[in-house]
Scaffold this motif. Structure first.
Motif, PDB file in Angstrom:
ATOM      1  N   ASN A  64      39.503  43.508  35.157  1.00 21.93           N
ATOM      2  CA  ASN A  64      38.173  43.372  34.548  1.00 21.93           C
ATOM      3  C   ASN A  64      37.794  41.942  34.185  1.00 21.93           C
ATOM      4  OD1 ASN A  64      37.519  46.113  34.771  1.00 21.93           O
ATOM      5  ND2 ASN A  64      38.646  46.580  32.910  1.00 21.93           N
ATOM      6  N   ASN A  65      38.431  40.977  34.794  1.00 18.88           N
ATOM      7  CA  ASN A  65      38.086  39.570  34.576  1.00 18.88           C
ATOM      8  C   ASN A  65      36.926  39.234  35.520  1.00 18.88           C
ATOM      9  OD1 ASN A  65      37.950  36.718  34.864  1.00 18.88           O
ATOM     10  ND2 ASN A  65      40.055  36.534  34.117  1.00 18.88           N
ATOM     11  N   GLN A  66      35.730  39.147  34.965  1.00 17.43           N
ATOM     12  CA  GLN A  66      34.538  38.935  35.791  1.00 17.43           C
ATOM     13  C   GLN A  66      34.535  37.585  36.495  1.00 17.43           C
ATOM     14  OE1 GLN A  66      30.930  39.809  33.639  1.00 17.43           O
ATOM     15  NE2 GLN A  66      31.815  41.666  32.782  1.00 17.43           N
ATOM     16  N   THR A  67      35.067  36.574  35.849  1.00 14.39           N
ATOM     17  CA  THR A  67      35.125  35.254  36.481  1.00 14.39           C
ATOM     18  C   THR A  67      36.015  35.306  37.719  1.00 14.39           C
ATOM     19  OG1 THR A  67      34.738  34.161  34.363  1.00 14.39           O
ATOM     20  CG2 THR A  67      35.708  32.828  36.132  1.00 14.39           C
ATOM     21  N   LYS A  68      37.193  35.907  37.563  1.00 18.41           N
ATOM     22  CA  LYS A  68      38.116  36.031  38.702  1.00 18.41           C
ATOM     23  C   LYS A  68      37.515  36.937  39.784  1.00 18.41           C
ATOM     24  CE  LYS A  68      42.048  35.537  40.837  1.00 18.41           C
ATOM     25  NZ  LYS A  68      42.288  34.313  41.576  1.00 18.41           N
ATOM     26  N   ALA A  69      36.891  38.042  39.369  1.00 15.38           N
ATOM     27  CA  ALA A  69      36.280  38.963  40.334  1.00 15.38           C
ATOM     28  C   ALA A  69      35.181  38.273  41.130  1.00 15.38           C
ATOM     29  CB  ALA A  69      35.731  40.189  39.615  1.00 15.38           C
ATOM     30  N   SER A  70      34.385  37.458  40.461  1.00 13.32           N
ATOM     31  CA  SER A  70      33.316  36.761  41.176  1.00 13.32           C
ATOM     32  C   SER A  70      33.898  35.793  42.204  1.00 13.32           C
ATOM     33  CB  SER A  70      32.377  36.039  40.205  1.00 13.32           C
ATOM     34  OG  SER A  70      33.031  34.980  39.548  1.00 13.32           O
ATOM     35  N   GLU A  71      35.035  35.172  41.863  1.00  7.72           N
ATOM     36  CA  GLU A  71      35.714  34.284  42.818  1.00  7.72           C
ATOM     37  C   GLU A  71      36.264  35.072  44.004  1.00  7.72           C
ATOM     38  OE1 GLU A  71      38.675  32.303  40.482  1.00  7.72           O
ATOM     39  OE2 GLU A  71      37.182  31.142  39.357  1.00  7.72           O
ATOM     40  N   VAL A  72      36.897  36.209  43.709  1.00 10.34           N
ATOM     41  CA  VAL A  72      37.469  37.047  44.770  1.00 10.34           C
ATOM     42  C   VAL A  72      36.367  37.508  45.727  1.00 10.34           C
ATOM     43  CG1 VAL A  72      38.565  39.281  45.232  1.00 10.34           C
ATOM     44  CG2 VAL A  72      39.467  37.808  43.423  1.00 10.34           C
ATOM     45  N   LEU A  73      35.229  37.912  45.163  1.00  5.86           N
ATOM     46  CA  LEU A  73      34.131  38.438  45.971  1.00  5.86           C
ATOM     47  C   LEU A  73      33.273  37.347  46.612  1.00  5.86           C
ATOM     48  CD1 LEU A  73      33.056  41.256  43.532  1.00  5.86           C
ATOM     49  CD2 LEU A  73      33.934  41.606  45.858  1.00  5.86           C
ATOM     50  N   GLY A  74      33.352  36.140  46.092  1.00  8.34           N
ATOM     51  CA  GLY A  74      32.496  35.068  46.589  1.00  8.34           C
ATOM     52  C   GLY A  74      31.064  35.220  46.102  1.00  8.34           C
ATOM     53  N   LEU A  75      30.919  35.789  44.902  1.00  7.63           N
ATOM     54  CA  LEU A  75      29.601  35.992  44.302  1.00  7.63           C
ATOM     55  C   LEU A  75      29.461  35.131  43.058  1.00  7.63           C
ATOM     56  CD1 LEU A  75      29.300  39.906  44.282  1.00  7.63           C
ATOM     57  CD2 LEU A  75      28.163  38.314  45.834  1.00  7.63           C
ATOM     58  N   ASN A  76      28.238  34.775  42.744  1.00 11.68           N
ATOM     59  CA  ASN A  76      27.923  34.154  41.473  1.00 11.68           C
ATOM     60  C   ASN A  76      28.240  35.159  40.373  1.00 11.68           C
ATOM     61  OD1 ASN A  76      25.819  33.991  39.207  1.00 11.68           O
ATOM     62  ND2 ASN A  76      25.656  31.963  40.172  1.00 11.68           N
ATOM     63  N   ARG A  77      28.747  34.703  39.225  1.00  8.06           N
ATOM     64  CA  ARG A  77      29.122  35.621  38.144  1.00  8.06           C
ATOM     65  C   ARG A  77      27.920  36.424  37.657  1.00  8.06           C
ATOM     66  NH1 ARG A  77      29.847  35.392  32.572  1.00  8.06           N
ATOM     67  NH2 ARG A  77      31.461  36.818  31.829  1.00  8.06           N
ATOM     68  N   GLY A  78      26.756  35.818  37.615  1.00 13.07           N
ATOM     69  CA  GLY A  78      25.546  36.527  37.206  1.00 13.07           C
ATOM     70  C   GLY A  78      25.192  37.642  38.182  1.00 13.07           C
ATOM     71  N   THR A  79      25.354  37.369  39.464  1.00 10.97           N
ATOM     72  CA  THR A  79      25.100  38.381  40.486  1.00 10.97           C
ATOM     73  C   THR A  79      26.085  39.534  40.341  1.00 10.97           C
ATOM     74  OG1 THR A  79      24.234  36.712  42.009  1.00 10.97           O
ATOM     75  CG2 THR A  79      24.964  38.813  42.978  1.00 10.97           C
ATOM     76  N   LEU A  80      27.345  39.201  40.082  1.00  8.46           N
ATOM     77  CA  LEU A  80      28.353  40.236  39.880  1.00  8.46           C
ATOM     78  C   LEU A  80      27.975  41.117  38.698  1.00  8.46           C
ATOM     79  CD1 LEU A  80      31.064  41.638  40.386  1.00  8.46           C
ATOM     80  CD2 LEU A  80      32.119  39.865  38.937  1.00  8.46           C
ATOM     81  N   ARG A  81      27.595  40.520  37.574  1.00  2.61           N
ATOM     82  CA  ARG A  81      27.207  41.296  36.397  1.00  2.61           C
ATOM     83  C   ARG A  81      26.026  42.212  36.704  1.00  2.61           C
ATOM     84  NH1 ARG A  81      28.969  40.702  31.547  1.00  2.61           N
ATOM     85  NH2 ARG A  81      26.966  41.123  30.544  1.00  2.61           N
ATOM     86  N   LYS A  82      25.066  41.707  37.446  1.00  2.00           N
ATOM     87  CA  LYS A  82      23.899  42.506  37.821  1.00  2.00           C
ATOM     88  C   LYS A  82      24.328  43.721  38.639  1.00  2.00           C
ATOM     89  CE  LYS A  82      19.737  42.186  40.641  1.00  2.00           C
ATOM     90  NZ  LYS A  82      18.959  41.320  41.544  1.00  2.00           N
ATOM     91  N   LYS A  83      25.225  43.503  39.593  1.00  2.00           N
ATOM     92  CA  LYS A  83      25.694  44.597  40.432  1.00  2.00           C
ATOM     93  C   LYS A  83      26.555  45.584  39.647  1.00  2.00           C
ATOM     94  CE  LYS A  83      25.296  42.261  44.849  1.00  2.00           C
ATOM     95  NZ  LYS A  83      24.404  43.238  45.455  1.00  2.00           N
ATOM     96  N   LEU A  84      27.375  45.091  38.739  1.00  2.00           N
ATOM     97  CA  LEU A  84      28.185  45.984  37.901  1.00  2.00           C
ATOM     98  C   LEU A  84      27.295  46.876  37.049  1.00  2.00           C
ATOM     99  CD1 LEU A  84      31.016  43.528  36.759  1.00  2.00           C
ATOM    100  CD2 LEU A  84      31.211  45.399  38.435  1.00  2.00           C
ATOM    101  N   LYS A  85      26.228  46.313  36.522  1.00  2.00           N
ATOM    102  CA  LYS A  85      25.270  47.104  35.738  1.00  2.00           C
ATOM    103  C   LYS A  85      24.558  48.116  36.632  1.00  2.00           C
ATOM    104  CE  LYS A  85      24.383  43.689  32.156  1.00  2.00           C
ATOM    105  NZ  LYS A  85      23.382  42.784  31.545  1.00  2.00           N
ATOM    106  N   GLN A  86      24.178  47.685  37.820  1.00  2.00           N
ATOM    107  CA  GLN A  86      23.472  48.555  38.776  1.00  2.00           C
ATOM    108  C   GLN A  86      24.270  49.824  39.054  1.00  2.00           C
ATOM    109  OE1 GLN A  86      22.591  46.578  42.498  1.00  2.00           O
ATOM    110  NE2 GLN A  86      22.280  48.505  43.574  1.00  2.00           N
ATOM    111  N   TYR A  87      25.573  49.708  39.146  1.00  2.00           N
ATOM    112  CA  TYR A  87      26.434  50.842  39.478  1.00  2.00           C
ATOM    113  C   TYR A  87      27.118  51.434  38.232  1.00  2.00           C
ATOM    114  CZ  TYR A  87      25.712  49.450  44.308  1.00  2.00           C
ATOM    115  OH  TYR A  87      25.134  49.140  45.511  1.00  2.00           O
ATOM    116  N   ASP A  88      26.629  51.083  37.059  1.00  2.00           N
ATOM    117  CA  ASP A  88      27.192  51.580  35.790  1.00  2.00           C
ATOM    118  C   ASP A  88      28.689  51.297  35.682  1.00  2.00           C
ATOM    119  OD1 ASP A  88      24.756  52.593  34.780  1.00  2.00           O
ATOM    120  OD2 ASP A  88      25.007  54.424  35.943  1.00  2.00           O
ATOM    121  N   LEU A  89      29.085  50.119  36.098  1.00  2.00           N
ATOM    122  CA  LEU A  89      30.490  49.711  36.037  1.00  2.00           C
ATOM    123  C   LEU A  89      30.740  48.703  34.912  1.00  2.00           C
ATOM    124  CD1 LEU A  89      31.190  49.289  39.862  1.00  2.00           C
ATOM    125  CD2 LEU A  89      31.833  51.211  38.378  1.00  2.00           C
ATOM    126  N   LEU A  90      29.716  48.431  34.134  1.00  2.00           N
ATOM    127  CA  LEU A  90      29.840  47.471  33.042  1.00  2.00           C
ATOM    128  C   LEU A  90      29.547  48.126  31.730  1.00  2.00           C
ATOM    129  CD1 LEU A  90      30.329  44.467  32.427  1.00  2.00           C
ATOM    130  CD2 LEU A  90      27.879  44.146  32.650  1.00  2.00           C
TER     131      LEU A  90
END
Length: 94
Positions: free
Chosen positions: A68-94
């Protein structure tokens, strides 16, 4: 070894043999089955359907992997951290 999932439940991680077939082969097989099962029916928005089916479990798996480390997850996915948070919210994962 146990890790917490996004919903807070513990999940046992078992050693499983890694499928040697690339992910694209799994997608090809799934799409072949999907189109076969249509049996001639019209279909639209397949691209969005596939994204909706794949993106949520991808995000969930990466969040589990990064504990659940969003900074690391954004690096793994190659996404901006803000984009990752938006997507996590979109899928009710946050």
């Amino acid at each position: 070894m146990k890790l917490n999932t996004l919903d807070g439940q513990n999940t046992a991680l078992e050693s499983k043999p890694v499928d040697s077939a690339p992910l694209k082969h799994s997608v090809e097989r799934a799409m072949d089955i999907y189109f076969t099962n249509l049996d001639g029916q019209d279909v639209t928005n397949v691209y969005q359907m596939v994204l909706n089916e794949v993106e949520a479990p991808l995000l969930q798996s990466v969040m589990l992997y990064t504990r659940n480390n969003q900074t690391k997850a954004s690096e793994v996915l190659g996404l901006n951290r803000g984009t990752l948070r938006k997507k996590l919210k979109q899928y009710d994962l946050l």
